[in-house]
Design a protein around this motif. Structure first.
Motif, PDB file in Angstrom:
ATOM      1  N   GLY A 117       0.789  -1.223   0.000  1.00  0.00           N
ATOM      2  CA  GLY A 117       0.000   0.000   0.000  1.00  0.00           C
ATOM      3  C   GLY A 117       0.818   1.268   0.000  1.00  0.00           C
TER       4      GLY A 117
ATOM      5  N   GLN B  72       0.088  10.640   1.713  1.00  0.00           N
ATOM      6  CA  GLN B  72      -0.221  11.790   2.568  1.00  0.00           C
ATOM      7  C   GLN B  72       0.928  12.782   2.673  1.00  0.00           C
TER       8      GLN B  72
ATOM      9  N   GLN C   1      -0.174   5.502   0.944  1.00  0.00           N
ATOM     10  CA  GLN C   1      -1.201   6.466   1.324  1.00  0.00           C
ATOM     11  C   GLN C   1      -1.101   7.785   0.573  1.00  0.00           C
TER      12      GLN C   1
END
Length: 297
Positions: free
Chosen positions: A12, A16, A14
């Motif tokens: 994964g 951010q 993210q």
């Protein structure tokens, strides 16, 4: 005593961390943060992963040196404490230096074009700009930045002593005065425009900087004269801020917006058909909608 658990693999991304996905010059290695860890992953083989571990809290920013030899990473920490910057040697995967001076958060990092200096921008609780010597890990000099929040910093591509910072209602060009070991600043003249800037790229010839704002427009700034030259896009602004920008090999400007749009902006300015003394706004050459966009620099 039980031995510590070693990280073997991760899944994964993210996204951010702003500008937190980097493609190494080797064309294969993707670099991105995962909490306090930095992941090096082969873009063609998700299982081929390496990890750089040395931070004590979440990684807040990354910067790769022009040749790809060095990686710099900054982190956040607790109020009142200094936030670490780490310089990594990507050839050996070793931690070279741990730099500590700015407090709470490292907002942005940038290497000089000759890789001799690293610029670090402190977060909202620090608001300072510091130059570091990459060879020794020592601080060269520093200066307070604008009184409002400063978010981005970028060195010129051909001049090792000049860089640009941008943030909330501020856009400044900095020069390192070697003789006096000081950073000197000049405000870019934007006229009546008031913008909160979120992205910054400088063209390869150091003629113009392109600065994206929360209003969805881009400022084209003349670096020689520290003045606004033009704006874009021509027809309508991008939605939810211009969050990322990069120059393509063709010299056009690749933009990413908060709604997942990728657009290619022309850097060429044409005279206005109504008033030849004025310039038409910079035009969008092509645009693509996507569910999620992260520009790889």
């Amino acid at each position: 005593m039980a031995s510590p658990l070693n990280l073997q693999s991760c899944i994964g991304f993210q996204g951010q961390t702003e500008n937190g996905l980097i493609l190494h010059p080797d064309g294969r290695t993707m670099i991105y943060p995962l909490g306090s860890t930095i992941v090096l992953r082969d873009k063609k083989d998700a299982k081929a992963q390496e990890f750089l571990q040395g931070h004590t809290d979440r990684v807040s920013c990354l910067a790769l040196s022009p040749t790809g030899r060095y990686l710099a990473s900054g982190q956040i920490t607790y109020m009142g404490f200094t936030a670490d910057i780490i310089i990594w040697d990507l050839e050996t995967r070793y931690l070279v230096y741990r730099l500590q001076l700015q407090k709470v958060k490292i907002q942005a990092l940038a290497f000089s074009p000759d890789e001799s200096m690293l610029a670090s921008l402190g977060g909202q609780d620090d608001n300072s700009l510091v130059l570091w010597d990459v060879a020794t890990g020592e601080a060269i000099c520093g200066s307070p930045t604008h009184s409002d929040f400063v978010l981005c910093c970028r060195f010129f591509n051909t001049q090792v002593d000049k860089l640009v910072t941008a943030g909330n209602y501020n856009l400044q060009i900095w020069t390192y005065d070697r003789a006096n070991n000081k950073l000197r600043t000049e405000d870019v003249k934007l006229g009546n425009l008031q913008r909160q800037f979120r992205s910054l790229v400088i063209d390869s010839q150091d003629q113009f900087a392109y600065v994206g704002s929360t209003s969805g427009d881009v400022m084209q700034v003349s670096l020689d004269h520290a003045i606004l030259r033009n704006t874009g896009p021509e027809k309508r602004p991008l939605q939810l801020s211009v969050t990322a920008a990069a120059e393509t090999p063709a010299g056009t400007i690749l933009l990413g917006s908060g709604d997942g749009t990728v657009a290619v902006l022309s850097p060429e300015s044409e005279p206005s058909p109504v008033n030849p003394k004025q310039l038409k706004k910079l035009a969008i050459l092509t645009t693509t909608d996507a569910a999620c966009v992260q520009l790889v620099q």
